[in-house]
Design an enzyme around this catalytic site. Structure first.
Site, PDB file in Angstrom:
ATOM      1  N   ARG A  36      -8.865  10.579  32.747  1.00  0.00           N
ATOM      2  CA  ARG A  36      -7.981   9.576  31.853  1.00  0.00           C
ATOM      3  C   ARG A  36      -7.253  10.464  30.983  1.00  0.00           C
ATOM      4  NH1 ARG A  36      -8.757   5.369  27.460  1.00  0.00           N
ATOM      5  NH2 ARG A  36      -7.450   3.461  27.996  1.00  0.00           N
ATOM      6  N   ALA A  70      -2.389   1.307  28.234  1.00  0.00           N
ATOM      7  CA  ALA A  70      -3.522   1.789  28.901  1.00  0.00           C
ATOM      8  C   ALA A  70      -4.676   0.680  28.788  1.00  0.00           C
ATOM      9  CB  ALA A  70      -3.859   3.120  28.703  1.00  0.00           C
ATOM     10  N   SER A  71      -5.188   0.048  29.641  1.00  0.00           N
ATOM     11  CA  SER A  71      -6.238  -0.984  29.552  1.00  0.00           C
ATOM     12  C   SER A  71      -7.542  -0.547  28.917  1.00  0.00           C
ATOM     13  CB  SER A  71      -6.331  -1.824  30.755  1.00  0.00           C
ATOM     14  OG  SER A  71      -5.201  -2.509  31.096  1.00  0.00           O
ATOM     15  N   VAL A  72      -8.288  -1.250  28.326  1.00  0.00           N
ATOM     16  CA  VAL A  72      -9.714  -1.045  27.834  1.00  0.00           C
ATOM     17  C   VAL A  72     -10.344  -0.423  29.160  1.00  0.00           C
ATOM     18  CG1 VAL A  72     -11.672  -1.838  26.980  1.00  0.00           C
ATOM     19  CG2 VAL A  72      -9.484  -2.760  26.219  1.00  0.00           C
ATOM     20  N   PRO A  73     -11.106   0.655  29.025  1.00  0.00           N
ATOM     21  CA  PRO A  73     -11.932   1.257  30.404  1.00  0.00           C
ATOM     22  C   PRO A  73     -12.966   0.268  31.031  1.00  0.00           C
ATOM     23  CG  PRO A  73     -11.368   3.106  28.745  1.00  0.00           C
ATOM     24  CD  PRO A  73     -11.045   1.719  28.197  1.00  0.00           C
TER      25      PRO A  73
END
Length: 399
Positions: A36, A70-73
Site C-alpha cells: 500500500r 484511499a479507502s480505510v483498509p
C-alpha cells in the site's frame, strides 16, 4: 530499537483486521502481498499502514468531501470479502483511487483474470496507472471515463465493485454484469449508506449481505436534496422522491418539543445504526438530520449523533433519534428515544420509537434487499417496501 519495516507494518495491519473480522484466506493473502505504501508515495509508511482513509485529491470546489481517497483498509478488506472474487474472473472497478484496490483485485483474479478500473478524473487515473506499473501490475487496465457508464468494451463482468458512494445503480451496469455475477457497492438510501453485496438473477439483483460504511459520493448522481432550517443551522437531507416542504418546516424548531423514551438501551460502544436501517424498510418519511453546533447552542435538542441521525418528516412536523445516559444499567447505561417538533411531532416520535423497539428485539437483523430496473412496474413488486430511484426500484423486507 529499529523502526519496523514496511513488511512488518503491513502484516501488523492485516493481523489487526483479521482479529476483528474473519477474512477469506485469498483476501488475507492479497492484503499481505500488495504494498500500500507504494500507492501512497511521500506518505510515512506508518501512516500508510494505519487503518484510516488517506485523501489523494481534495475537492477543487472547496466542499467538505475529498474528490478521491484511499479507502480505510479494513473497509477495503470487508468489501473484497463481499465481492468473493475467483481466479479467472473479469472484474470492473468504479473509482480507481490510488490503484491499490485494483492491485488487490489483480492478486485475487490471478493471471487468468482481467481487472479494469475506471475513474472520471484524469489526475486520479494517472496516479493509479503510475502506481500499478511501479508495483508490478501493468496488466490492469486503467481508463478515464464516467463510472456511471461502466466499460462495455470489456464486458460482461463476473464481478463489479464501486469504491465510491452510489445513490442508484446505473442502467449500463445492469447490461455489463453477467447473470450470476456479483455487484458490491456503497449503496445509499434514505440518508444512510451500506456496503451491499448483490447477485444478479436475470432482471433482479438480490442481496447477499450488507455492512455499514461511508464513501465519497460518485460524480453525476444527484438523487438527494437538502432543506435548511434555523437559518441553515439545521439541515434535512432527503431523497428526491420524498416530500419535505421547506415552507411548512421553517419555524418547526421553535415549537414546543415532546420527548418520548423507549425501553431500548445501548452500551457506550454498542452500534445502533440498525435503527435507521430498520426504519427504511417500512417508512417513507425517513431522512437524515444534521444539527450544527450553532443550533445546539441555540437550544435545539441534540440528536444522538449531531451530524447524521435518522429523522422522520411529515408535513410541517419532524422527529429524530435522541439518547440519554442515566446509568440505570451498568452494561447498557444509555437509553434511546425520540424528540418530536410540530403538530404531528408526538405521533412521529411514537412511530420512530416503534422502529427503535423493533430493532432492539433483533439487533443484528438486516433486511432482504432486491433491486429491479425502474422499467418494471411497481404493482409487480409485492414482497416488501418499495423505494423508487431513477434507474431502479429497491425492495426491502425483514422476515
Amino acid at each position: 530499537m529499529n523502526a519496523p519495516t514496511t513488511d512488518e507494518l503491513r502484516n501488523r495491519l492485516v493481523d489487526d483486521i483479521a482479529a476483528q473480522s474473519k477474512l477469506p484466506p485469498t483476501v488475507e493473502r492479497a492484503l499481505r502481498t500488495v504494498r500500500r505504501e507504494q500507492h501512497l508515495p511521500g506518505l510515512d509508511p506508518v501512516d500508510a499502514y494505519a487503518d484510516k482513509a488517506v485523501v489523494i485529491k481534495e475537492n477543487p470546489a472547496g466542499g467538505p468531501l475529498a474528490l478521491s481517497c484511499a479507502s480505510v483498509p479494513s473497509v477495503v478488506a470487508m468489501m473484497l470479502a463481499q465481492l468473493d472474487v475467483r481466479p479467472g474472473n473479469r472484474v470492473l472497478e468504479i473509482g480507481a483511487g490510488t490503484g491499490y484496490n485494483a492491485a488487490l483485485l489483480a492478486e485475487l483474479t490471478g493471471p487468468g483474470g482481467q481487472v479494469t478500473t475506471i475513474d472520471i478524473d484524469s489526475d486520479v487515473t494517472v496516479h493509479a496507472r503510475t502506481a500499478l506499473d511501479r508495483t508490478g501490475y501493468p496488466h490492469v487496465q486503467v481508463m478515464q471515463r464516467d463510472g456511471l457508464q461502466g466499460a462495455p468494451e470489456h464486458a460482461p463482468y463476473d464481478r463489479l465493485i464501486a469504491t465510491v458512494g452510489m445513490w442508484d445503480i446505473p442502467a449500463p451496469w445492469w447490461q455489463q454484469l453477467a447473470d450470476g455475477g456479483r455487484l458490491v457497492l456503497p449503496f445509499r438510501w434514505r440518508g444512510q449508506t451500506r456496503s451491499v453485496a448483490l447477485i444478479r438473477h436475470g432482471d433482479t439483483l438480490i442481496s447477499d449481505g450488507m455492512e455499514l460504511c461511508g464513501f465519497v459520493p460518485v460524480i453525476g448522481q444527484n438523487g438527494e436534496r437538502t432543506v435548511e432550517l434555523a437559518d441553515g443551522a439545521v439541515r434535512l437531507h432527503h431523497d428526491q422522491d420524498q416530500q419535505v416542504p421547506a415552507d411548512r418546516l421553517r419555524d418547526v424548531l421553535s415549537t414546543p418539543t415532546v420527548e418520548v423514551w423507549t425501553d431500548a438501551r445501548v452500551g457506550r460502544q454498542e452500534p445502533f445504526d440498525g435503527i435507521w436501517l430498520r426504519a427504511t424498510a417500512s417508512d417513507n418519511t425517513v431522512c437524515r438530520i444534521e444539527v450544527t453546533r450553532q443550533a445546539l447552542d441555540q437550544g435545539v435538542r441534540r440528536p444522538v449523533i449531531p451530524v447524521r441521525s435518522p429523522a422522520l418528516v411529515s408535513g410541517g412536523s419532524l422527529a429524530y433519534l435522541i439518547a440519554e445516559r442515566d446509568d440505570l444499567d451498568p452494561e447498557r447505561p444509555v437509553r434511546l428515544g425520540s424528540v418530536g417538533y410540530g403538530v404531528d411531532g408526538p405521533e412521529l416520535a411514537a412511530r420512530l420509537n416503534a422502529h427503535i423497539t423493533a430493532w432492539s428485539a433483533a439487533r443484528s437483523a438486516v433486511p432482504h434487499l432486491r433491486v429491479h430496473p425502474a422499467t418494471i412496474p411497481e404493482p409487480a413488486l409485492t414482497e416488501g417496501h418499495i423505494i423508487n430511484k431513477q434507474d431502479s426500484r429497491i425492495e426491502l423486507a425483514y422476515e
